[in-house]
Design a protein around this motif. Structure first.
Motif, short mmCIF file in Angstrom:
data_model
loop_
_atom_site.label_atom_id
_atom_site.label_comp_id
_atom_site.label_asym_id
_atom_site.label_seq_id
_atom_site.Cartn_x
_atom_site.Cartn_y
_atom_site.Cartn_z
N MET A 197 5.18 47.88 22.73
CA MET A 197 5.11 47.24 24.05
C MET A 197 3.79 47.82 24.66
SD MET A 197 7.33 46.78 27.59
CE MET A 197 8.96 45.84 26.72
N GLU A 198 3.81 49.21 24.66
CA GLU A 198 2.86 49.86 25.55
C GLU A 198 1.42 49.74 24.89
OE1 GLU A 198 3.56 53.90 25.96
OE2 GLU A 198 5.29 53.41 27.08
N LEU A 201 0.46 45.79 25.49
CA LEU A 201 -0.33 45.54 26.68
C LEU A 201 -1.64 46.40 26.85
CD1 LEU A 201 2.97 45.83 29.00
CD2 LEU A 201 1.88 43.82 27.46
N ASN A 202 -1.75 47.53 26.29
CA ASN A 202 -2.91 48.09 26.55
C ASN A 202 -4.20 47.33 25.81
OD1 ASN A 202 -2.49 50.40 28.29
ND2 ASN A 202 -1.55 51.47 26.58
N VAL A 204 -4.04 44.16 25.32
CA VAL A 204 -4.37 43.00 26.21
C VAL A 204 -5.22 43.36 27.11
CG1 VAL A 204 -3.38 41.46 27.77
CG2 VAL A 204 -2.24 41.86 25.61
N VAL A 205 -5.28 44.37 27.88
CA VAL A 205 -6.19 44.66 28.95
C VAL A 205 -7.42 44.95 28.47
CG1 VAL A 205 -6.67 46.54 30.86
CG2 VAL A 205 -4.30 45.75 30.38
N HIS A 208 -9.24 42.08 26.84
CA HIS A 208 -9.17 40.83 27.62
C HIS A 208 -8.41 39.54 26.86
CE1 HIS A 208 -11.59 42.74 30.58
NE2 HIS A 208 -12.47 42.83 29.58
N ALA A 209 -7.40 39.87 26.17
CA ALA A 209 -6.68 39.12 25.40
C ALA A 209 -5.99 38.06 25.99
CB ALA A 209 -6.06 39.61 24.19
N MET A 240 1.22 39.92 32.79
CA MET A 240 -0.09 40.55 32.82
C MET A 240 -1.20 39.22 32.44
SD MET A 240 -0.07 44.08 30.72
CE MET A 240 -1.79 43.81 30.72
#
Lengths: 298, 139
Positions: A197-198, A201-202, A204-205, A208-209, A240
């Protein structure tokens, strides 16, 4: 120092053993060098094995000097602990089981005993027996120290590998501008799903996914716990601002999910990673056209 | 009337108008009182100005507790009633994980990676908006 030549007057068994070890250091080391434990570890030269044997004998003498023959934590052992660990690790790499290793360690006893008997043949039988017992206890402690060191070495290796597995097992792949994917392989437990998960999510940031694909082709079974982890990851990604697609649900797993009555209603699923990518590209408004087709029509 | 330029109160959250969209940027810790104040300000501003979208940028927020989560969901619901869409932009990974662990998945709330993506989302027609869930059929 007790008088040896007289043959009669012996010191305490521990002192006697210490003196014997110091006196016969060279011979014991020479004989140990021929034992499989030393011979197979120090393959480069026999002298190296002899030196290692001498170090161990010195340590034993020091422990006997401190009157702590039964204490595996005695200060004398600390000097050879690293060497014992290296020997243990070398034998373990060669595929020896702990019991075989214990057998090889036990093989160190007979040569020392023979030397002791030869050395103290003038002594009264009672004194010889006491010395023999003390020496036996001392070598038993050495075995314990060696096995302890070898096992803790193995545990450290397992810990290190578990950490590596955690890092290696969760790569985030960029498939397209704004599309990332995580191929999950192996059983998902709480610790791993947290890492997944971490990292997802990182990613994604950072990238810019707008879309994240969780591919579970490599997950052998899906139970309620795994499904819960998946749904948590999907929900977090959605918070997010990224859309999460779960792909690679095999027919057997789809059946299991339905049989268990798990509700994956909020999760968007696709059969394969290719389908998921196609869905994301479509949502992004990207079209893929076959080059040969478009060329042929022109 | 002398209160036309009211002094900025500590914890007061400014609401900026950009064309048809209201932009709210939350920074640092948000007190419960200022969150409720924001909720009230937003609904009044939407009713007065008739904007069609609200973007709440929470990229500067490190901690979202259950109360703030509920306030955000309420803001989204009430702007929906006033015919405007709310987009939550730039949530941090740690915040997202915490909210999910708390069980606050905020269904029906639109989300975007950053304010730019949120503006794009609002620029699209209503039907094309994604992940809106049950709020799609509202006018």
């Amino acid at each position: 120092m007790p008088e040896r030549e007289a043959g009669g007057s012996l010191g305490t068994p521990t002192d006697e053993v210490r003196d014997f070890l110091r006196r016969r250091r060279e011979q014991i080391a020479q004989r140990w060098a021929d034992e499989p434990l030393f011979r197979t570890v120090f393959t480069v030269s026999r002298d190296e094995a002899v030196e290692a044997g001498k170090a161990v004998v010195d340590a034993l003498a020091q422990v006997a000097d401190a009157q702590r023959v039964e204490d595996p934590d005695a200060a004398g052992f600390s000097a050879v602990r690293e060497q014992l660990a290296r020997m243990g690790a070398a034998r373990a790499r060669a595929g020896l089981s702990p019991s075989q290793m214990a057998g090889e360690l036990a093989a160190l006893w007979p040569p020392v005993e023979n030397l002791l008997v030869a050395d103290l043949d003038q002594a009264p039988p009672q004194g010889l027996r006491e010395c023999s017992t003390t020496l036996s206890v001392l070598l038993g402690t050495l075995r314990l120290v060696a096995m302890q060191t070898a096992l803790s070495e193995g545990q450290a290796l397992i810990d290190r590998q578990r950490l590596q597995l955690l890092e290696v097992a969760t790569p985030v792949i960029k498939l397209w501008d704004g599309i990332v994917a995580v191929p999950l392989i192996g059983t998902l437990d709480s610790a791993r799903s947290q890492v997944v998960m971490e990292t997802l999510l990182n990613a994604v940031v950072e990238q810019h996914a707008r879309f994240a694909i969780l591919d579970i082709t490599g997950v052998p079974t899906v139970d309620s716990l795994v499904a819960q982890h998946l749904m948590k990851t999907v929900a977090a990604a959605r918070l997010m601002g990224a859309e999460c697609v779960v792909s690679g649900i095999r027919p057997a797993i789809a059946q299991t999910i339905v049989h268990l009555g798990l509700d994956l209603g909020t999760v968007k699923t696709r059969a394969s990673l290719a389908d998921a990518l196609g869905h994301c590209l479509h949502e992004l408004g990207t079209n893929i056209v076959q080059a040969s087709d478009s060329a042929g029509r022109r | 009337m002398s209160e036309g330029f009211s002094r900025p109160v500590a914890g007061h959250v400014p609401v900026l108008r950009l064309g048809d969209v209201l932009l709210v940027t939350l920074q640092g810790d948000l007190y419960d009182s200022s969150a409720q104040q924001l909720q009230q300000d937003l609904s009044e501003t939407i009713a007065r100005s008739g904007v069609t979208g609200v973007v709440i940028d929470i990229s500067g927020v490190e901690i979202v507790d259950s109360f703030l989560g509920r306030v955000l969901a309420e803001i989204a619901a009430q702007t929906e009633l006033l015919a405007a869409r709310t987009v939550l932009a730039g949530m941090r990974p740690a915040v997202a994980i915490t909210l999910v662990e708390l069980g606050l998945t905020l269904p029906g709330l639109r989300t975007a990676l950053n304010t730019e993506a949120a503006m794009e989302l609002l620029a699209r027609p209503v039907v094309a908006s994604r992940s809106g869930g049950r709020h799609e059929e509202s006018p």
